[in-house]
Design a protein around this motif. Structure first.
Motif, PDB file in Angstrom:
ATOM      1  N   PHE A  91       0.819  -1.218   0.000  1.00 16.59           N
ATOM      2  CA  PHE A  91       0.000   0.000   0.000  1.00 16.59           C
ATOM      3  C   PHE A  91       0.852   1.267   0.000  1.00 16.59           C
ATOM      4  N   PRO A 105       2.591   4.483  -1.048  1.00 15.79           N
ATOM      5  CA  PRO A 105       2.094   5.335  -2.131  1.00 15.79           C
ATOM      6  C   PRO A 105       3.123   5.554  -3.235  1.00 15.79           C
ATOM      7  N   TYR A 108       1.082   9.966  -6.154  1.00 11.99           N
ATOM      8  CA  TYR A 108       0.106  10.124  -5.072  1.00 11.99           C
ATOM      9  C   TYR A 108       0.655  11.026  -3.978  1.00 11.99           C
ATOM     10  N   ASP A 115      -5.196   4.903   6.433  1.00 14.34           N
ATOM     11  CA  ASP A 115      -5.945   6.049   5.873  1.00 14.34           C
ATOM     12  C   ASP A 115      -4.962   7.013   5.208  1.00 14.34           C
ATOM     13  N   HIS A 132      -3.932   9.871   2.345  1.00 20.36           N
ATOM     14  CA  HIS A 132      -4.526  10.977   1.605  1.00 20.36           C
ATOM     15  C   HIS A 132      -3.566  11.431   0.509  1.00 20.36           C
ATOM     16  N   HIS A 148      -7.521  12.860  -7.099  1.00 22.31           N
ATOM     17  CA  HIS A 148      -7.820  11.616  -6.387  1.00 22.31           C
ATOM     18  C   HIS A 148      -8.924  11.852  -5.356  1.00 22.31           C
ATOM     19  N   GLN A 149      -9.575  10.764  -4.932  1.00 27.89           N
ATOM     20  CA  GLN A 149     -10.508  10.875  -3.817  1.00 27.89           C
ATOM     21  C   GLN A 149      -9.745  11.288  -2.566  1.00 27.89           C
ATOM     22  N   THR A 189      -7.867   7.070   0.875  1.00 24.13           N
ATOM     23  CA  THR A 189      -7.870   5.676   0.444  1.00 24.13           C
ATOM     24  C   THR A 189      -7.622   4.815   1.671  1.00 24.13           C
ATOM     25  N   TYR A 226     -20.774  -0.830   1.020  1.00 29.17           N
ATOM     26  CA  TYR A 226     -19.373  -0.883   0.609  1.00 29.17           C
ATOM     27  C   TYR A 226     -18.751  -2.227   0.994  1.00 29.17           C
ATOM     28  N   GLN A 238     -14.861  -4.105   0.877  1.00 28.44           N
ATOM     29  CA  GLN A 238     -13.434  -3.947   0.601  1.00 28.44           C
ATOM     30  C   GLN A 238     -12.984  -5.146  -0.228  1.00 28.44           C
ATOM     31  N   ASP A 246      -7.102  -7.210  -2.779  1.00 34.78           N
ATOM     32  CA  ASP A 246      -6.022  -6.737  -3.644  1.00 34.78           C
ATOM     33  C   ASP A 246      -4.721  -7.277  -3.062  1.00 34.78           C
TER      34      ASP A 246
END
Length: 755
Positions: A191, A193, A197, A337, A339, A348-349, A352, A587, A589, A592
């Motif tokens: 995960f 980044p 990102y 979490d 960002h 981006h949202q 993530t 939602y 998850q 991945d």
């Protein structure tokens, strides 16, 4: 007569210097530093708490106004009964009682009252550390300046805790630190980044609005952002959102989040006033006509800067696989979490997430500097990778970690130990024991305390609650989403469980019986049995689940009524400790493997007081509320309720403790149920119940015919009664008279300590 002070001309004047000495110096008065200082002080250490702001709380205080959240993740996840314990629990419960409206100024007073009331704490507000003295690689003192009284402080101690957020003591002492994100290869973090990102989380500034009842004009300052289209999500603004609901107004992740803080603050002010100008003056939001800008943050809420290296660095695998650590003294549970570094300007949202399957251990080694032997770390600067930090940075988790540091420091001060020496097995057992005695929770670690006289007592109860049914006295709940009743089931064959449903058209209802992969997890990931019921139209139909399944241990079982728009299930108004229903979030998850993200469905509880159990009949009945639960080492629901609850018809619920010989008792500790499943957000979000209905309100303690303690208005989780001179007795009786709601209320723990 008027008094006059005059001073003659001179070349220069020195500042007034005040020297202080303590057992522990805590630098930083956010939630981590505050809970650290209180914990250490209550354990007997002399503490100086140095805070560079005018109030305590850091991001939780009235200057930033972020609600405190941690393992409960606002209630939006699978971590049941996971609100942090100890001092933080005391703070949140008290704030809920005094301040159900979530006023951040009132929350300030809750913190200030607690700290100022501790005789072992010297509090220095508005005081910034700007120097560190060292000798033999140890910190010997810190120097700090108070802008309000113009005093220069020199503070000496054998132990220091840096919980300053940016790590000023660690920086000045030369301790190794990191900023930014580690490469995926260092810890095997899928995960981690990308460069695109960004490697740092930014800051946020919030604002509040108020309806004045009449039109309000807004003239923006000239520095306000004039091109709102630079913010990709500007069309999604919701004028009803206030404060930390606007967490995504974030900026600074491409800059130095320490050295460029003032630049970041100004950019955020530009954004905030630009957003408000758009809302008020674009014509697209007529509902803002009577709104005024009530408050804008004066300092940014920081997320990330330096992270210091300890004896272990927490990383992604520790969180998603729930790695167990022998030196675990705290826990997390908030999702990972991350960002985007560009924040509000990113395509981006805003965030993530990776949800872990349950709470995870945080080891003591993360809190101790690997190079400066008498330096602890507290709060967001602990030894964690960028990815793991994004979970542990949350304020409730930081406070929980701070409590662990405070107790560790008190033990070091008492016994003349270095922080790293507590890693020895005997010292770690002592640290964990003292933390658990103070209300801290460490998942999977029960309190084993040979000093507790209840362990040698015969414990009996006037009655116990037998769970044979939850009456169908609540409204029908439509299965527009899957719903599950969680029941605490013992080893052996599963009982038969029945629900009452209304059906508006012929349909097939699927019911799944599920458990979690671990007894103390609450993610219903394993399906034990599936039954399909062909139902005709009609009300009041009974659905009986009789799964031929045998359990090896005590654990929660999820009886899942899967989504069906034609069916509604009867609910129950009865609320019991450690028993609740959940619903499945839309939602999911998705798995991945490359990023290290586990598959997970989210099953969440309705926020009380609106949460209801499903009406259910259980055959044979369950008996999860026996008297011996009050001394099993857990004082909250885990794999079972861990509580004693009297039968509803018992008019005088009592617990009796009998010994074969007389004991001299100096202290009695009681633990009650303040609903650890409830997040208890500190600000912004109103709490609809000032007190928790299941919490014991009124009780008495008897020594024979002598009333030795009484409380008529309790709302807290823990109560301690001390006796001087000690009680001399071979039998005590705890009489539970009233709860803050209906029923007598549950008792989760009782301990007695000898003089």
């Amino acid at each position: 007569m008027t008094q006059l002070t005059s001073a003659p001309e001179t070349d220069s004047r020195p500042l007034r210097v005040e020297r202080l000495e303590a057992d522990l110096v805590v630098v930083g008065g956010g939630m981590a530093g505050t809970c650290c200082a209180i914990t250490a002080a209550r354990a007997g250490a002399k503490v100086v708490l140095v805070q560079d702001r005018p109030v305590l709380g850091g991001n939780a205080g009235s200057e930033v106004r972020l609600y405190i959240c941690g393992a409960t993740y606002l209630g939006h996840g699978n971590n049941r009964w996971s609100r942090e314990g100890g001092v933080l629990d005391e703070i949140l419960v008290e704030n809920t009682y005094r301040n159900p409206e979530g006023n951040p100024v009132i929350f300030d007073t809750v913190l200030l009252e607690l700290v100022s009331g501790e005789p072992n704490i010297t509090l220095l507000l508005n005081t910034a550390v700007c120097g560190v003295g060292k000798a033999d690689n140890r910190i010997s003192s810190v120097e700090a300046f108070c802008s309000q009284n113009q005093i220069w402080y020199r503070i000496s101690a054998p132990l220091f805790c840096d919980s300053s957020g940016d790590g000023i003591v660690g920086l000045l002492s030369g301790a190794p630190f990191r900023m930014g994100a580690e490469a995926k290869e260092e810890f095997g973090e899928g995960f981690a980044p990308s460069k695109e990102y960004g490697a740092l989380l930014g800051h946020s500034i919030y604002f509040y609005t108020r309806d004045t009842g009449r039109p309000v004009r807004f003239v923006p300052p000239k520095f306000a952002l004039d091109d709102i289209t630079k913010i990709p999500r500007y069309r999604s603004f919701d004028t009803s959102e206030n404060g930390c609901q606007l967490w995504w107004i974030e900026y600074g992740g491409r800059l130095d989040t320490v050295g460029d803080t003032e630049e970041i603050k100004w950019e955020l002010w530009k954004v905030v006033y630009g957003i408000w100008n758009h809302l008020k003056n674009s014509g697209d939001h007529p509902d803002t006509e009577n709104l005024t800008l009530e408050w804008v943050g004066i300092i940014p809420g920081k997320r990330e800067s330096r992270r210091f290296e300890g004896h272990y660095m927490l990383h992604q695998t520790d969180i998603v696989t729930q790695t167990e650590h022998d030196d675990a003294v705290a826990y997390g549970g908030h999702p990972i979490d991350l960002h985007p570094a560009d924040g509000v300007f990113s395509e981006h949202q805003g965030a993530t997430l990776i949800f872990p399957p349950g709470t995870f251990h945080i080891p003591y080694r993360c809190f101790v500097s690997r190079s400066v032997p008498n330096l602890f770390f507290g709060g967001r600067i602990i030894s964690a990778s960028h990815v793991a930090f994004s979970s542990t940075r949350n304020q409730a988790t930081c406070a929980h970690m701070g409590q662990a540091v405070g107790m560790a420091a008190a033990l070091c001060a008492r016994d003349g130990l270095e922080p790293a020496e507590l890693l020895a097995a005997d010292h770690m057992r002592e640290l964990r024991k003292e933390l658990l005695k103070s209300g801290q929770h460490i998942p999977g670690v029960p309190l084993t305390d040979d000093d507790d006289l209840v362990g040698s007592a015969r414990v009996s109860a006037s009655s116990e609650y037998v769970l044979s049914n939850l009456p169908a006295d609540g409204p029908m709940l439509r299965l527009d989403r899957s719903r599950a009743q969680i029941l605490p089931v013992g080893p052996g064959r599963l009982p038969q469980v029945s629900f009452t449903v209304d059906v508006d058209a012929p349909t097939t209802l699927k019911v799944e019986v599920r458990i979690s992969d671990r007894p103390d997890n609450h993610t219903p990931s394993e399906v034990l049995a599936v039954t399909e019921f062909d139902l005709g139209s009609g009300a009041g139909q009974l659905v009986k689940i009789d799964a031929n399944v045998t359990l090896d241990d005590e654990r929660y079982v999820f009886y899942c009524l899967m989504e069906n728009d034609h069916v509604a299930v009867r609910s129950s108004e009865t609320r019991l400790t450690g028993v609740l229903s959940v619903f499945r979030e839309k939602y999911t998850q998705e798995l991945d493997e490359v990023a290290g993200v586990p598959y997970m469905e989210l099953w969440c509880a309705e926020k009380n007081p609106h949460g209801r159990n499903l009406a259910v009949v259980v055959d044979p009945p369950l008996r999860p509320f026996a008297a011996e639960n009050i001394h099993n080492g857990y004082t909250r629901p885990t794999s079972k309720p861990n509580a004693w609850l009297a039968a509803p018809e018992d008019e005088s619920p009592t617990l009796k403790f009998s010994w074969t010989s007389a004991k001299r008792i100096r202290a009695i500790q009681l633990s009650f149920d303040t609903d650890f499943d409830r997040p208890m957000l500190s600000v912004l979000v109103p709490q609809e119940e000032r007190t928790i209905p299941l919490c014991v309100k009124k009780y008495r303690i008897w020594n024979g015919d002598e009333l030795v303690a009484e409380c008529v208005d309790n709302h807290q989780t823990r109560a301690v009664h001390t006796f001087d001179p000690p009680l001399v007795t071979d039998e005590l009786v705890l009489e539970v008279l009233e709860s803050n709601g209906s029923g007598a209320g549950a008792v989760l723990g009782v301990s007695c300590y000898e003089a």
